[in-house]
Scaffold this active site. Structure first.
Site, PDB file in Angstrom:
ATOM      1  N   ASP A  35     -55.973 -35.309  66.233  1.00 27.93           N
ATOM      2  CA  ASP A  35     -57.142 -35.404  65.345  1.00 27.93           C
ATOM      3  C   ASP A  35     -58.424 -35.519  66.170  1.00 27.93           C
ATOM      4  O   ASP A  35     -59.441 -34.902  65.858  1.00 27.93           O
ATOM      5  CB  ASP A  35     -56.983 -36.621  64.418  1.00 27.93           C
ATOM      6  CG  ASP A  35     -55.610 -36.640  63.793  1.00 27.93           C
ATOM      7  OD1 ASP A  35     -55.286 -35.683  63.090  1.00 27.93           O
ATOM      8  OD2 ASP A  35     -54.835 -37.579  64.055  1.00 27.93           O
ATOM      9  N   HIS A  61     -53.079 -41.025  60.731  1.00 24.35           N
ATOM     10  CA  HIS A  61     -52.942 -39.584  60.978  1.00 24.35           C
ATOM     11  C   HIS A  61     -52.558 -38.920  59.657  1.00 24.35           C
ATOM     12  O   HIS A  61     -51.392 -38.673  59.367  1.00 24.35           O
ATOM     13  CB  HIS A  61     -51.875 -39.331  62.057  1.00 24.35           C
ATOM     14  CG  HIS A  61     -51.573 -37.872  62.242  1.00 24.35           C
ATOM     15  ND1 HIS A  61     -52.531 -36.959  62.620  1.00 24.35           N
ATOM     16  CD2 HIS A  61     -50.425 -37.165  62.088  1.00 24.35           C
ATOM     17  CE1 HIS A  61     -51.985 -35.751  62.686  1.00 24.35           C
ATOM     18  NE2 HIS A  61     -50.709 -35.855  62.364  1.00 24.35           N
TER      19      HIS A  61
HETATM   20  P1  NAD Z   1     -38.759 -29.541  64.630  1.00 29.09           P
HETATM   21  O1  NAD Z   1     -37.979 -29.586  63.363  1.00 29.09           O
HETATM   22  O2  NAD Z   1     -39.024 -28.221  65.278  1.00 29.09           O
HETATM   23  O3  NAD Z   1     -38.036 -30.442  65.729  1.00 29.09           O
HETATM   24  C1  NAD Z   1     -37.636 -31.736  65.466  1.00 29.09           C
HETATM   25  C2  NAD Z   1     -36.390 -31.969  66.303  1.00 29.09           C
HETATM   26  O4  NAD Z   1     -36.050 -33.331  66.172  1.00 29.09           O
HETATM   27  C3  NAD Z   1     -35.185 -31.140  65.819  1.00 29.09           C
HETATM   28  O5  NAD Z   1     -34.640 -30.434  66.925  1.00 29.09           O
HETATM   29  C4  NAD Z   1     -34.237 -32.205  65.283  1.00 29.09           C
HETATM   30  O6  NAD Z   1     -32.864 -31.866  65.522  1.00 29.09           O
HETATM   31  C5  NAD Z   1     -34.648 -33.414  66.110  1.00 29.09           C
HETATM   32  N1  NAD Z   1     -34.301 -34.692  65.501  1.00 29.09           N
HETATM   33  C6  NAD Z   1     -34.271 -35.027  64.191  1.00 29.09           C
HETATM   34  N2  NAD Z   1     -33.845 -36.292  64.039  1.00 29.09           N
HETATM   35  C7  NAD Z   1     -33.641 -36.776  65.281  1.00 29.09           C
HETATM   36  C8  NAD Z   1     -33.173 -38.017  65.780  1.00 29.09           C
HETATM   37  N3  NAD Z   1     -32.834 -39.022  64.956  1.00 29.09           N
HETATM   38  N4  NAD Z   1     -33.064 -38.163  67.111  1.00 29.09           N
HETATM   39  C9  NAD Z   1     -33.373 -37.163  67.941  1.00 29.09           C
HETATM   40  N5  NAD Z   1     -33.784 -35.945  67.543  1.00 29.09           N
HETATM   41  C10 NAD Z   1     -33.925 -35.770  66.218  1.00 29.09           C
HETATM   42  O7  NAD Z   1     -40.097 -30.346  64.378  1.00 29.09           O
HETATM   43  P2  NAD Z   1     -41.428 -30.358  65.269  1.00 29.09           P
HETATM   44  O8  NAD Z   1     -42.303 -29.284  64.798  1.00 29.09           O
HETATM   45  O9  NAD Z   1     -41.055 -30.439  66.708  1.00 29.09           O
HETATM   46  O10 NAD Z   1     -42.091 -31.719  64.755  1.00 29.09           O
HETATM   47  C11 NAD Z   1     -41.522 -32.968  65.026  1.00 29.09           C
HETATM   48  C12 NAD Z   1     -42.273 -34.065  64.295  1.00 29.09           C
HETATM   49  O11 NAD Z   1     -43.606 -34.179  64.812  1.00 29.09           O
HETATM   50  C13 NAD Z   1     -42.443 -33.840  62.792  1.00 29.09           C
HETATM   51  O12 NAD Z   1     -42.244 -35.068  62.106  1.00 29.09           O
HETATM   52  C14 NAD Z   1     -43.880 -33.381  62.670  1.00 29.09           C
HETATM   53  O13 NAD Z   1     -44.407 -33.620  61.384  1.00 29.09           O
HETATM   54  C15 NAD Z   1     -44.519 -34.257  63.724  1.00 29.09           C
HETATM   55  N6  NAD Z   1     -45.858 -33.875  64.194  1.00 29.09           N
HETATM   56  C16 NAD Z   1     -46.752 -34.868  64.424  1.00 29.09           C
HETATM   57  C17 NAD Z   1     -48.025 -34.571  64.882  1.00 29.09           C
HETATM   58  C18 NAD Z   1     -49.043 -35.660  65.126  1.00 29.09           C
HETATM   59  O14 NAD Z   1     -50.214 -35.326  65.402  1.00 29.09           O
HETATM   60  N7  NAD Z   1     -48.718 -36.935  65.062  1.00 29.09           N
HETATM   61  C19 NAD Z   1     -48.373 -33.236  65.135  1.00 29.09           C
HETATM   62  C20 NAD Z   1     -47.421 -32.242  64.891  1.00 29.09           C
HETATM   63  C21 NAD Z   1     -46.176 -32.582  64.415  1.00 29.09           C
HETATM   64  C1  LMR Z   2     -50.489 -31.937  62.294  1.00 24.51           C
HETATM   65  O1  LMR Z   2     -51.454 -32.667  62.087  1.00 24.51           O
HETATM   66  O2  LMR Z   2     -50.612 -30.740  62.637  1.00 24.51           O
HETATM   67  C2  LMR Z   2     -49.097 -32.520  62.186  1.00 24.51           C
HETATM   68  O3  LMR Z   2     -49.155 -33.852  61.763  1.00 24.51           O
HETATM   69  C3  LMR Z   2     -48.189 -31.700  61.346  1.00 24.51           C
HETATM   70  C4  LMR Z   2     -48.521 -31.811  59.888  1.00 24.51           C
HETATM   71  O4  LMR Z   2     -47.619 -32.090  59.094  1.00 24.51           O
HETATM   72  O5  LMR Z   2     -49.676 -31.587  59.529  1.00 24.51           O
END
Ligand code: NAD
Ligand code: LMR
Length: 328
Positions: free
Chosen positions: A162, A190
Site C-alpha cells: 500500500d 491492509h
Molecule cells: P497462491 O494461491 O498462488 O499461493 C498460496 C500458496 O500457499 C499455495 O501454493 C498453497 O498451497 C499454499 N498454502 C495454503 N495453505 C498453506 C499452509 N497452511 N501452509 C503452507 N502453505 C499453504 O496465492 P498467492 O497469490 O501467492 O497469495 C498468497 C496470499 O497472499 C493470499 O492470501 C493473498 O491474498 C495474499 N496477498 C497479500 C498481499 C498483501 O499486501 N498483504 C498482497 C498480495 C497477496
Molecule cells: C493486494 O493488495 O494486491 C493483495 O492484498 C491481494 C488482494 O486480495 O487484493
C-alpha cells in the site's frame, strides 16, 4: 564469505507470490549480497503442492546462487520454522473477484493459529515474522496471540504494498521521481479502509500536500485508487497481485533487517497505544528502523479528517479481531 547463514522460512512457497519471492531472497536482495541464507520452504502436504515445490527448488538449484547455503522443503510447519531467523507467512488462500480480503478470514485464520504455535515452539526467539497472507493484519494478530513465548513486536503485517502504491501515485501526479518521496504513511488495515496519508510527505524538501494542492483529488482519486488497487489488479489479471506483493515483502524485510537511515516506511505492527490504537491491534504505522528494530514515528498531528479515517480502519480491524476470538 564471512557471515554465517541465517534461516529464512517461507510458507506457500509454491504459490504465485512464492515464485516471485524466493529467487530474490536467494540472490541477496532481501538481506544483503553478503548474507548467506538457508531457505526453509513450507507447502501443504498434498502431493500436487509438494511436487510443485520440488520444481521450484530445481529452478533455485539451477540458478546456482552463491548465497544459498541450503534448502529444506517440507509440509510440516515445525520443520519449516525450526530456528528460523525470518519467517514470511505467505501461504493462504487469495481472494477472487467480488470478494473483500476479510471474506478470507474463515478460510485462512486457522492456518495462522497453527503456524503461530509452531513458531512459538521452534523458531529463534528473535524471529522476524512478516504476514502476507490475507487478511494480513488480523492473521498477524492471530499468529502473535498464538505465540505467547515470543515477543509481540516480532509479528508484523505487510502494508508496504500500500505504501509503495501510494508513492507511485504521488510520483505520477507530481511528475517527480518515486524515490524522492519521504515521510509517507499508510495507517491501519491492509484493506480499502486503509488511510494513505501524504500530509507530512516531502519531495526534495517541498511539501507534497502543497505541490498537489488538491484535496478533492486526495479524497476522490488518490485514496480510492490506493485502497482498491488490489481489486483492480484482480479484475485485470484474474489473479491477485504477485510480483508487486513479493517486491513489497522484500522491501519490508530488508528495511527491518538492514535499517532505513531515518527514512519513513509503513509496517503493520502491534500497537502499544500509539495514536490511541488499542494495545496489540496490528496497525499500519509510519516507522523508521535501525539495528533490526522498528520504531513508530510519534507525535504527528492528526487532523479531524485523518482521525475519521483512522477510526474507520480501526473499527474494521476490531470487527475482524472479534470474528476470530474463538480461535485464540
Ligand atoms: P497462491 O494461491 O498462488 O499461493 C498460496 C500458496 O500457499 C499455495 O501454493 C498453497 O498451497 C499454499 N498454502 C495454503 N495453505 C498453506 C499452509 N497452511 N501452509 C503452507 N502453505 C499453504 O496465492 P498467492 O497469490 O501467492 O497469495 C498468497 C496470499 O497472499 C493470499 O492470501 C493473498 O491474498 C495474499 N496477498 C497479500 C498481499 C498483501 O499486501 N498483504 C498482497 C498480495 C497477496
Ligand atoms: C493486494 O493488495 O494486491 C493483495 O492484498 C491481494 C488482494 O486480495 O487484493
Amino acid at each position: 564469505m564471512s557471515k554465517s547463514p541465517v534461516r529464512v522460512a517461507v510458507t506457500g512457497a509454491a504459490g504465485q507470490i512464492g515464485y516471485a519471492l524466493l529467487f530474490r531472497i536467494a540472490s541477496g536482495e532481501m538481506l544483503g549480497k553478503d548474507q548467506p541464507v538457508i531457505l526453509q520452504l513450507l507447502e501443504i502436504p498434498d502431493e500436487k503442492a509438494q511436487n510443485a515445490l520440488k520444481g521450484v527448488i530445481m529452478e533455485l538449484d539451477d540458478c546456482a546462487f552463491p548465497l544459498v547455503a541450503g534448502i529444506v522443503a517440507t509440509g510440516d510447519p515445525e520443520v519449516a520454522f525450526k530456528d528460523a531467523d525470518y519467517a514470511l507467512l505467505v501461504g493462504a488462500r487469495p481472494r477472487g473477484p467480488g470478494m473483500e480480503r476479510k471474506d478470507l478470514l474463515s478460510a485462512n485464520a486457522q492456518i495462522f493459529t497453527a503456524q503461530g504455535k509452531a513458531l512459538n515452539k521452534v523458531a529463534s526467539r528473535n524471529v522476524k515474522v512478516l504476514v502476507v497472507g490475507n487478511p494480513a493484519n488480523t492473521n498477524a494478530y492471530i499468529a502473535m496471540k498464538s505465540a505467547p513465548d515470543l515477543p509481540a513486536k516480532n509479528f508484523t503485517a505487510m502494508l508496504r504494498l500500500d505504501h509503495n502504491r501510494a508513492a507511485s501515485q504521488i510520483a505520477a501526479k507530481t511528475g517527480k521521481p518515486v524515490d524522492a518521496i519521504e515521510k509517507l504513511a499508510v495507517w491501519g488495515n491492509h484493506s480499502p479502509t486503509m488511510y494513505a496519508d501524504y500530509r507530512f510527505a516531502t519531495i526534495g524538501g517541498q511539501s507534497v500536500k502543497q505541490l498537489i494542492n488538491d484535496d478533492v483529488w486526495n479524497k476522490d482519486t488518490f485514496l480510492p485508487t490506493v485502497g482498491k488497487r488490489g481489486a483492480a489488479i484482480i479484475a485485470a489479471r484474474g489473479l491477485s497481485s504477485a510480483a508487486s506483493a513479493a517486491n513489497a515483502a522484500i522491501d519490508h524485510m530488508r528495511d527491518w533487517a538492514l535499517g532505513t537511515n531515518g527514512k519513513w516506511v509503513t509496517m503493520g505492527v502491534p500497537s502499544n497505544g500509539e495514536y490511541g490504537i488499542p494495545k496489540d491491534v496490528i496497525f499500519g504505522y509510519p516507522v523508521t528502523t535501525e539495528n533490526g528494530e522498528y520504531k513508530i514515528v510519534e507525535g504527528l498531528d492528526i487532523d479531524s479528517f485523518s482521525q475519521e479515517r483512522i477510526d474507520f480502519t480501526l473499527k474494521e480491524l476490531l470487527e475482524e479481531q472479534d470474528g476470530v476470538k474463538h480461535l485464540l
